[in-house]
Design a protein around this motif. Structure first.
Motif, PDB file in Angstrom:
ATOM      1  N   UNK A  48       0.812  -1.221   0.000  1.00  0.00           N
ATOM      2  CA  UNK A  48       0.000   0.000   0.000  1.00  0.00           C
ATOM      3  C   UNK A  48       0.845   1.271   0.000  1.00  0.00           C
ATOM      4  N   UNK A  49       2.048   1.200   0.575  1.00  0.00           N
ATOM      5  CA  UNK A  49       2.892   2.396   0.633  1.00  0.00           C
ATOM      6  C   UNK A  49       3.377   2.832  -0.743  1.00  0.00           C
ATOM      7  N   UNK A  50       3.223   1.971  -1.754  1.00  0.00           N
ATOM      8  CA  UNK A  50       3.629   2.326  -3.112  1.00  0.00           C
ATOM      9  C   UNK A  50       2.525   3.047  -3.883  1.00  0.00           C
ATOM     10  N   UNK A  51       1.343   3.106  -3.297  1.00  0.00           N
ATOM     11  CA  UNK A  51       0.197   3.712  -3.980  1.00  0.00           C
ATOM     12  C   UNK A  51       0.250   5.225  -3.799  1.00  0.00           C
ATOM     13  N   UNK A  52       1.158   5.866  -4.531  1.00  0.00           N
ATOM     14  CA  UNK A  52       1.381   7.301  -4.387  1.00  0.00           C
ATOM     15  C   UNK A  52       1.283   7.985  -5.747  1.00  0.00           C
ATOM     16  N   UNK A  53       0.728   9.164  -5.754  1.00  0.00           N
ATOM     17  CA  UNK A  53       0.681   9.953  -6.979  1.00  0.00           C
ATOM     18  C   UNK A  53       2.096  10.248  -7.451  1.00  0.00           C
ATOM     19  N   UNK A  93       8.892  -8.763  -3.127  1.00  0.00           N
ATOM     20  CA  UNK A  93      10.259  -9.177  -2.797  1.00  0.00           C
ATOM     21  C   UNK A  93      11.173  -7.955  -2.702  1.00  0.00           C
ATOM     22  N   UNK A  94      11.015  -7.035  -3.635  1.00  0.00           N
ATOM     23  CA  UNK A  94      11.864  -5.847  -3.674  1.00  0.00           C
ATOM     24  C   UNK A  94      11.397  -4.781  -2.694  1.00  0.00           C
ATOM     25  N   UNK A  95      10.082  -4.536  -2.643  1.00  0.00           N
ATOM     26  CA  UNK A  95       9.580  -3.327  -2.001  1.00  0.00           C
ATOM     27  C   UNK A  95       8.535  -3.549  -0.920  1.00  0.00           C
ATOM     28  N   UNK A  96       8.213  -4.801  -0.586  1.00  0.00           N
ATOM     29  CA  UNK A  96       7.212  -5.026   0.454  1.00  0.00           C
ATOM     30  C   UNK A  96       7.600  -4.361   1.771  1.00  0.00           C
ATOM     31  N   UNK A  97       6.596  -3.837   2.468  1.00  0.00           N
ATOM     32  CA  UNK A  97       6.873  -3.103   3.709  1.00  0.00           C
ATOM     33  C   UNK A  97       5.768  -3.354   4.725  1.00  0.00           C
ATOM     34  N   UNK A 111      10.203  -6.512   1.892  1.00  0.00           N
ATOM     35  CA  UNK A 111      11.150  -6.591   0.792  1.00  0.00           C
ATOM     36  C   UNK A 111      12.535  -6.096   1.172  1.00  0.00           C
ATOM     37  N   UNK A 112      13.473  -6.312   0.281  1.00  0.00           N
ATOM     38  CA  UNK A 112      14.878  -6.022   0.550  1.00  0.00           C
ATOM     39  C   UNK A 112      15.169  -4.525   0.559  1.00  0.00           C
ATOM     40  N   UNK A 113      14.541  -3.774  -0.346  1.00  0.00           N
ATOM     41  CA  UNK A 113      14.902  -2.359  -0.530  1.00  0.00           C
ATOM     42  C   UNK A 113      13.687  -1.445  -0.391  1.00  0.00           C
ATOM     43  N   UNK A 114      12.868  -1.674   0.636  1.00  0.00           N
ATOM     44  CA  UNK A 114      11.593  -0.964   0.709  1.00  0.00           C
ATOM     45  C   UNK A 114      11.708   0.511   1.102  1.00  0.00           C
ATOM     46  N   UNK A 267      15.861  -9.952  -6.975  1.00  0.00           N
ATOM     47  CA  UNK A 267      16.822 -10.037  -5.879  1.00  0.00           C
ATOM     48  C   UNK A 267      18.071  -9.229  -6.191  1.00  0.00           C
ATOM     49  N   UNK A 268      18.606  -9.397  -7.399  1.00  0.00           N
ATOM     50  CA  UNK A 268      19.840  -8.693  -7.746  1.00  0.00           C
ATOM     51  C   UNK A 268      19.611  -7.189  -7.850  1.00  0.00           C
ATOM     52  N   UNK A 269      18.470  -6.779  -8.383  1.00  0.00           N
ATOM     53  CA  UNK A 269      18.158  -5.347  -8.439  1.00  0.00           C
ATOM     54  C   UNK A 269      18.017  -4.751  -7.057  1.00  0.00           C
ATOM     55  N   UNK A 270      17.443  -5.539  -6.127  1.00  0.00           N
ATOM     56  CA  UNK A 270      17.304  -5.073  -4.749  1.00  0.00           C
ATOM     57  C   UNK A 270      18.671  -4.928  -4.086  1.00  0.00           C
ATOM     58  N   UNK A 271      19.542  -5.924  -4.279  1.00  0.00           N
ATOM     59  CA  UNK A 271      20.885  -5.853  -3.705  1.00  0.00           C
ATOM     60  C   UNK A 271      21.650  -4.681  -4.298  1.00  0.00           C
TER      61      UNK A 271
END
Length: 300
Positions: A48-53, A93-97, A111-114, A267-271
């Motif tokens: 839900x935190x990604x739901x931004x204008x 995986x990348x952005x879950x918070x 996620x790894x890079x939230x 995974x690699x993009x997150x790292x």
């Protein structure tokens, strides 16, 4: 019982601690990432935190414009193998918070890079089920105009489609020659290969994998010894293996990851986001060169 899964914890317990704790601690803060896929279900608690204008775009939305940064969309996901989705799985995986007040009856994935500044770009046709080279080119150009630093996509398209799309190498060169695209670190997955056949020319025959600027990522095949010479001769900098964990489907239910090239690139993009966040804090916000960044990641 609801599941609560943290990908950073999984990575921190890998043998030999390949990802430094100083990187993991950044959570990607201060890095601009474009996650380009088939959309994502932003109604589930972990996303839900990604739901931004201004942070979610659809290349087939009415009025979409890379120049005006127009064409926003709920980024809902229609596509999905067995109804699970694709973009939602790897966005979690990348952005879950974890939300501030996590519901007790919902599955959650951290996620790894939230903590990164994340832009979601749904790069499909209006149905949400077909991605073309034009869609990915539009996503690249949009990302450049948004000031994105790391571009991650779980999609690649056969270059044989260029003729059907009436595209030329000049059209592709125009986008990759844009100053904003040149500054980005681009991570793309290769097509999945379940057998030893089909790896020859795998990078060269697909978009955007064929570009030398792209960091291609793939799942390390079980039969690597059979085709190691074929793989080593291609533009495939990163082969990942040994990962397992939970991701979220488009309905919000946790699912064991079907580790594929799409999972590997997430995974690699997150790292990479973790590494860039750490690098920027050590160098006054300056971005490393591509060669410097490749060397930094190769030490991981």
């Amino acid at each position: 019982m609801p599941i609560s899964f943290d990908w950073s914890q999984t990575i921190s317990t890998l043998p030999s601690n390949p990802v430094p704790a100083t990187w993991l601690a950044t959570r990607g803060k201060g890095v601009k990432i474009a996650f380009v896929d088939t959309g994502a279900s932003l109604g589930i608690p972990s996303l839900r935190h990604l739901d931004k204008a201004g942070r979610k775009f659809f290349t087939s939305a009415p009025g979409f414009s890379v120049a005006k940064l127009a064409g926003q969309d709920p980024v809902g996901e229609a596509f999905g193998v067995a109804g699970l989705g694709h973009g939602t799985l790897y966005a979690s995986l990348l952005a879950g918070k974890q939300p501030l007040n996590p519901p007790s009856d919902k599955d959650l994935v951290t996620g790894i890079a939230h903590e990164a500044d994340i832009f979601l770009i749904k790069a499909t046709d209006p149905s949400g089920e077909v991605t073309t080279i034009r869609h990915l080119l539009a996503a690249l150009e949009l990302s450049a105009n948004l000031g994105v630093e790391i571009f991650v996509t779980g999609q690649c398209i056969s270059r044989s489609e260029m003729q059907n799309e009436r595209l030329t190498d000049a059209d592709i060169n125009r986008v990759f020659d844009l100053p904003g695209v040149k500054k980005m670190f681009i991570f793309a997955c290769l097509k999945n290969r379940r057998t030893a056949q089909g790896w020859t020319g795998l990078a060269a025959d697909n978009f955007p994998s064929h570009r030398s600027e792209v960091f291609n990522v793939a799942k390390l095949p079980d039969f690597f010894n059979q085709i190691s010479d074929v793989i080593k001769g291609q533009n495939i900098p990163f082969l990942l293996s040994g990962f397992g964990g939970q991701v979220l489907s488009k309905t919000g239910n946790a699912s064991n990851i079907d580790f594929s090239n799409s999972g590997a690139v997430a995974i690699m993009g997150s790292i990479a986001a973790l590494a860039l966040s750490f690098s920027k804090t050590q160098n006054g916000g300056a971005l490393p060169s591509r060669d410097q960044f490749a060397q930094l990641l190769s030490n991981c």
